[in-house]
Scaffold this active site. Structure first.
Site, short mmCIF file in Angstrom:
data_model
loop_
_atom_site.label_atom_id
_atom_site.label_comp_id
_atom_site.label_asym_id
_atom_site.label_seq_id
_atom_site.Cartn_x
_atom_site.Cartn_y
_atom_site.Cartn_z
N MET A 1 10.44 24.43 2.42
CA MET A 1 9.47 23.36 1.12
C MET A 1 10.78 23.03 -0.15
O MET A 1 10.24 21.56 -0.07
CB MET A 1 9.03 24.73 0.67
CG MET A 1 7.78 23.98 -0.36
SD MET A 1 6.64 25.13 -1.63
CE MET A 1 5.74 25.22 -0.02
N ARG B 1 -10.50 0.25 15.11
CA ARG B 1 -10.51 0.48 14.44
C ARG B 1 -11.70 0.51 12.76
O ARG B 1 -12.96 0.25 13.78
CB ARG B 1 -9.19 0.49 13.41
CG ARG B 1 -8.15 1.71 12.58
CD ARG B 1 -7.11 1.81 11.73
NE ARG B 1 -7.06 0.82 11.64
CZ ARG B 1 -5.51 0.04 11.10
NH1 ARG B 1 -5.08 1.10 11.50
NH2 ARG B 1 -5.05 -0.82 10.79
N LYS C 1 0.67 -1.63 0.60
CA LYS C 1 -0.15 0.19 -0.01
C LYS C 1 0.70 1.00 0.09
O LYS C 1 2.38 1.01 0.01
CB LYS C 1 -0.95 0.24 0.79
CG LYS C 1 -0.32 0.03 2.81
CD LYS C 1 -0.99 0.17 3.53
CE LYS C 1 -0.04 -0.07 4.59
NZ LYS C 1 -1.13 -0.22 6.92
N TYR D 1 14.52 30.43 7.90
CA TYR D 1 13.87 30.93 8.18
C TYR D 1 14.32 31.07 10.03
O TYR D 1 13.89 30.10 10.34
CB TYR D 1 12.44 30.36 7.80
CG TYR D 1 12.31 30.64 5.83
CD1 TYR D 1 12.26 31.93 5.94
CD2 TYR D 1 11.97 29.68 5.41
CE1 TYR D 1 12.30 31.69 4.83
CE2 TYR D 1 11.53 29.54 4.35
CZ TYR D 1 11.96 30.90 4.10
OH TYR D 1 11.42 31.56 2.69
#
Length: 413
Positions: free
Chosen positions: A347, A165, A67, A299
């Site tokens: 990013m 779940r 998956k 940053y």
């Protein structure tokens, strides 16, 4: 058995067919890859890991879970390698993942388990995809699909045994079993499996595992008393496959371990479990420059240089899957030594403080790999980001091309 593997240089990106090429390349059509970075996937490691898991599983069959694009490694080539390594089943979460494997011509028994009423049940039944049902509505959906394509659906009934779940809870299990038995008697489906999922198998010896085993055995008994005769009972994930043999039943479902990563990192690392990490993530330095003491970096200037030093710019960021939570903590191998992310992960890029190391633009930075060159591992990044190894590899983004070494699985060419 030995898990030392030759480092074949053969690249097997080609040969999967148009539908699978996007999976093999690591990005969908129309999304440009970054030539300065790549995730190299060792298919020989995948095959050897699956072989190791087959040995551990004993008489139980092995379902390789592919998956999430095979945990970020590429579903089609990994699925083929897993089958070549001895897996007899493949497992995915969603129906679209299953149908993509069938479209690519991947053989073998294939289970999809995270299904909704809006999924294309008819297409899945027509393609021979085995489906999970944890409630009567799913049985009804399977029946309608079987009627539409004039082919019986193959169903695995999911029991809720303690994870909280999916699956039918104890009070609803008999109703689910009875609805499936009625549909099977009418010829619309065949119940081929009963399954559940362990909540704390990654904590070997936790008492909840034994309790879930007891509930699961009871659920299987109820199914059999209703006249059902499933081919397989299955409960084990990677951790249970490696540490809880009483949970193996007829089939185990390893995911993380297929990719050579430890599901019990506090207990043992990959090498101690006989596994080899399959993914190596690298990039080429985009910039190298000397800066003075006191230079703020990235940053927020969360990092300032303590002295005159060399900064290297790695052109990968959180858009590529590098966790921002690993700012100031993520380890990277550059110029033969491990360094730490300096400042905030951006990013598209992050900075490492190289000190006085000799480096130049274009030099390789290794974020993680199997450790052959002293590079960090996936678990090191998981610790740095305060997460799990699963998240580190599955989040590697579409801009990072996947390339393949270690030969190809039969049928790839």
């Amino acid at each position: 058995m030995s898990f030392g593997m030759a480092r074949e240089a053969e690249n097997v990106e080609a040969g999967y067919g148009a539908a699978a090429t996007a999976v093999a390349d690591g990005h969908p059509p129309g999304v440009a890859g970054t030539p300065h970075a790549r995730a190299r996937i060792d298919l020989a490691a995948i095959r050897a890991n699956v072989s190791r898991l087959c040995d551990t599983a004993g008489s139980a069959e092995v379902m390789a879970v592919v998956k999430a694009d095979a945990y970020g490694h590429g579903a089609v080539p990994v699925a083929r390698a897993a089958l070549a390594g001895g897996a007899t089943w493949l497992g995915v979460a969603g129906m679209r993942e299953a149908l993509a494997l069938r479209t690519a011509g991947v053989p073998g028994r294939l289970l999809a388990w995270l299904l909704t009423p809006g999924d294309d049940w008819s297409a899945a039944v027509a393609a021979g995809v085995e489906l999970s049902a944890g409630a009567p509505w799913a049985v009804r959906a399977a029946v309608r699909a079987a009627q539409a394509v004039d082919r019986p659906a193959l169903l695995h009934l999911e029991a809720e045994t303690g994870l909280g779940r999916g699956g039918a809870a104890a009070g609803d299990w008999q109703t689910l079993v009875d609805s499936a038995a009625s549909a099977e008697a009418a010829g619309y489906l065949r119940v081929v499996g009963v399954w559940s999922h362990l909540a704390r198998a990654d904590e070997p010896g936790h008492p909840s595992c034994e309790r879930q085993l007891e509930i699961f055995r009871d659920a299987a008994g109820i199914a059999r008393r209703a006249g059902l005769a499933p081919d397989v009972l299955h409960l084990s994930n990677s951790a249970a496959t490696l540490t809880l043999p009483e949970a193996h039943f007829d089939l185990v479902r390893p995911g993380l371990a297929v990719y050579g990563l430890s599901p019990v990192p506090d207990l043992a690392g990959p090498s101690e479990l006989g596994l080899r990490p399959a993914m190596t993530l690298t990039a080429r330095l985009a910039s190298v420059k000397r800066v003075p003491a006191g230079q703020g970096v990235s940053y927020g200037h969360r990092y300032r240089t303590a002295r005159e030093t060399t900064l290297g710019l790695v052109p990968l960021g959180y858009a590529d899957g590098v966790p921002r939570h690993a700012s100031q903590a993520g380890p990277v191998l550059v110029a033969g030594r491990q360094h730490t992310v300096a400042g905030t992960v951006c990013m598209d890029q992050f900075v490492v403080d190289l000190g006085d190391a000799s480096a130049a633009p274009g030099d390789e930075a290794v974020l993680f790999g199997p450790g052959d060159r002293g590079e960090p591992g996936v678990a090191d990044w998981a610790r740095a980001a305060r997460t799990i190894s699963h998240e580190i590899v599955t989040r590697i983004g579409a801009r990072v091309p996947r390339t393949y070494t270690g030969g190809s699985a039969p049928g790839d060419h």
